[in-house]
Design an enzyme around this catalytic site. Structure first.
Site, mmCIF file in Angstrom:
data_model
loop_
_atom_site.group_PDB
_atom_site.id
_atom_site.type_symbol
_atom_site.label_atom_id
_atom_site.label_comp_id
_atom_site.label_asym_id
_atom_site.label_seq_id
_atom_site.Cartn_x
_atom_site.Cartn_y
_atom_site.Cartn_z
ATOM 1 N N TYR A 1 7.061 -22.159 51.365
ATOM 2 C CA TYR A 1 6.851 -21.604 52.725
ATOM 3 C C TYR A 1 5.848 -20.467 52.712
ATOM 4 O O TYR A 1 4.810 -20.553 52.077
ATOM 5 C CB TYR A 1 8.186 -21.149 53.344
ATOM 6 C CG TYR A 1 9.283 -22.145 53.172
ATOM 7 C CD1 TYR A 1 9.158 -23.432 53.722
ATOM 8 C CD2 TYR A 1 10.440 -21.833 52.472
ATOM 9 C CE1 TYR A 1 10.173 -24.350 53.570
ATOM 10 C CE2 TYR A 1 11.457 -22.748 52.322
ATOM 11 C CZ TYR A 1 11.309 -24.004 52.874
ATOM 12 O OH TYR A 1 12.302 -24.913 52.722
ATOM 13 N N VAL B 1 17.844 -23.999 51.413
ATOM 14 C CA VAL B 1 18.633 -22.836 51.849
ATOM 15 C C VAL B 1 20.029 -22.770 51.243
ATOM 16 O O VAL B 1 20.692 -21.748 51.360
ATOM 17 C CB VAL B 1 18.787 -22.724 53.389
ATOM 18 C CG1 VAL B 1 17.509 -22.261 54.033
ATOM 19 C CG2 VAL B 1 19.314 -23.987 53.988
#
Ligand code: GLN
Length: 615
Positions: A250, A268
């Site tokens: 990211y 996550v």
């Protein structure tokens, strides 16, 4: 699919390193466990595992490597891979770009103008790639996806229905993204189907070892190194690793590539995979995340592993070994063929004009260029050259025109070149001969092994520089066994010998013979001595020429033949029987003494030849 057999190595420097890193980073309690998917918040922040699987399937692991958690965004490169192979690269690129976003994983930005998601590693792009699978018309697209992930992991994977429901009930932002994509006509399936399939793929249960196996599959050209199953094509692997390198982490992707230098992906739930192409896959599991949504301990462990094991893909230290392992000439490298004294003298004088290049490793385009410049460096001084591929692990087809051009350049300077052991790379060998065929030039000369290629060099030098009749029948007086005998002794010896001929291919002596009574004084032709290897094949240990003897050891020791001898060409020889030797011993003991001295001298040459051949 049964759980894969992995060989976990417990006492190695790599294992020790993983244990050290686990100990070093376990006390670091910074970061927050993800809670926007309520079910993820139940993870214990202390859970921490590290696994590594190498391209040959060796596994190293420490900590909570068998604890199950959800794959989350590490599913993204896998579904991207599946889409690339299912609908083709062009179609995929019509639905998703490959530009790093510099934004968070759940960024809602689409490419201005095209309305495409920026890349398949952020949620928008991943939902677009999942839609490519749902559009294929499977009953349950998630089964197709799960099959693919299972092949990557090497075992049947399941879905955590609780995590799925938890995200399905709360994933409004992802639904919003999906509606935007639908609005931009990135897909026209039902938004709900696409989103649910995406949530389900994110809820796939894996453990740290599964993730390392997935990473290792990407490292080893798409072949799962544990199950040996090919999961992806090589070109797909390259595409997937490229977006992982530029977009996998990211908005931390730039910093990651700079410090860790490995294609990677995080999720996550706390998982991270990192891939060293061609060599290994790493996985870390630790739920607390940093502000980018990447596992805090995961990032630190990857930084340290990369640093301590010098894994950064841009590191100049990761240069491949030189493609030419060693370069020799026929002065210091000889075939097993035994040579007469005249031939030996020619080789001593001209042996430097035949050169052997033993190649090694994985030959890339750059390696092909290096081989070419080494081989052409002294081409003017060289009549024969051999490129030996015995230690070459792989060779890129890009080298086909390069090696073909090398052969031509060599021939232009009046030299000849041959390849040995090229058959171990059949794709390359075929492509090379096809290319030569197309160009209308004769095929490249090849030999099954280096020994045969060396023999070709030697013969070439002998033919070029020696004035030797290729197939003379030696008289007994010129034979090595009679050096030092008087003419009367030679006549006496001749009266005790028979003359015998063999056709090419004839078996002369068989290694199973026992109680043998004769030996040969070879006067023309060529004989190979073969011994049986453990595998049951035959290996050539010597080649005999005129002037040499065969079978004296077995006859004189009363024992067995050392090997099997076969006539390579027509062969002529004198036969001496042990009974005749006994008669000679009483009629002319000095003749027999001279004969023995000669036999010992010739044997000494053969022993020293053998010694030279054992490097
Ligand atoms: N399922 C998660 C989401 O879409 C995956 C995100 C991630 O792992 N970074 O929000």
């Amino acid at each position: 699919m049964p759980a894969p057999e992995t060989s976990t190595r417990t006492s190695s420097p790599v294992q020790a390193l993983l244990e050290r890193l686990h100990e070093r980073h376990a006390p670091d309690t910074s970061g927050e466990v993800a809670s926007y998917i309520p079910e993820l918040a139940t993870a214990d922040p202390g859970w921490f595992g590290i696994s590594m699987v190498t391209a040959d399937g060796s596994t190293y692991e420490v900590g909570d490597t068998r604890r199950k958690f959800t794959i989350q965004s590490i599913s993204k490169p896998l579904t991207f891979a599946l889409a690339l192979e299912a609908v083709g690269e062009q179609e995929v690129r019509r639905h998703v770009d490959v530009e790093p976003s510099g934004e968070a994983f759940n960024s809602i930005t689409l490419q201005p103008g095209t309305g495409l998601p920026l890349n398949p590693m952020v949620n928008a792009g991943a939902i677009a790639t999942t839609s490519l699978i749902t559009s294929l018309g499977f009953d349950r697209p998630i089964d197709r996806i799960l099959n693919e992930y299972s092949a990557f992991a090497g075992r049947d994977l399941d879905i955590d229905e609780e995590v799925f429901s938890s995200e399905n009930e709360t994933g409004h932002r992802n639904r919003a993204i999906a509606h935007l994509l639908r609005n931009a006509n990135v897909f026209d399936d039902g938004v709900e189907d696409v989103v649910e399939t995406y949530f389900r793929q994110c809820a796939t249960l894996v453990d740290c070892r599964d993730l390392a196996t997935i990473a290792a599959t990407l490292a080893s050209t798409g072949v799962n190194p544990v199950t040996r199953e090919r999961v992806l094509r090589e070109d797909t692997v390259r595409n997937v690793l490229s977006v992982m390198a530029s977009c996998g982490m990211y908005d931390a992707a730039g910093d990651w590539l700079y410090t860790v230098g490995l294609p990677a992906k995080s999720g996550v739930a706390g998982g991270i995979i990192a891939v060293l192409p061609g060599q290994l896959g790493i996985a870390v599991y630790s739920p607390p995340l940093d502000v980018h949504g990447n596992s805090v301990r995961g990032v630190k462990v990857c930084e340290d592993i990369s640093d301590e094991l010098h894994l950064h893909v841009m590191s100049p230290a990761r240069r491949p070994p030189p493609p030419v392992r060693v370069e020799r000439t026929c002065l210091n490298s000889r075939s097993k063929r035994l040579r007469s004294r005249v031939e030996q003298a020619i080789l001593t004088q001209h042996g430097h004009r035949a050169r052997v290049f033993e190649l090694q490793g994985e030959l890339s385009f750059a390696a092909g260029e290096l081989v070419t410049s080494s081989a052409l460096a002294d081409a003017d001084e060289t009549d024969f050259a051999v490129l030996d591929f015995n230690a070459v692990r792989s060779i890129d087809l890009i080298d086909v025109p390069i090696f073909s051009h090398l052969v031509e350049s060599y021939e232009e300077t009046g030299g000849e070149i041959a390849f040995s052991d090229i058959d171990r790379h059949p794709l390359f060998a075929d492509a090379l001969s096809r290319q030569r065929d197309q160009d209308g030039i004769h095929p490249v000369r090849t030999f099954a092994d280096l020994d045969l290629a060396l023999e070709w060099c030697e013969q070439g030098l002998i033919d070029r520089y020696g004035d030797i009749d290729p197939d003379p029948e030696l008289g007994l007086a010129q034979h090595g066994a009679t050096i030092g005998m008087s003419p009367e002794q030679i006549t006496l010896l001749a009266s005790h010998l028979d003359h015998r001929d063999y056709e090419a291919g004839d078996l002369i002596y068989d290694e199973t013979e026992t109680a043998v009574h004769e030996m040969l004084l070879v006067t023309s032709g060529k004989i190979s001595v073969l011994i049986r290897t453990e595998g049951g094949d035959h290996r050539r240990v010597a080649t005999l020429s005129p002037g040499m003897t065969l079978g004296e050891v077995a006859m004189l020791s009363g024992g067995e033949r050392i090997g099997t001898s076969v006539a390579d060409t027509r062969v002529a020889a004198y036969v001496l029987e042990s009974g005749d030797l006994e008669v000679l011993r009483s009629t002319d003991p000095s003749l027999v003494a001279i004969l023995f001295e000669n036999l010992i001298k010739m044997m000494a040459v053969r022993v020293s030849n053998l010694r030279d051949n054992i490097h």
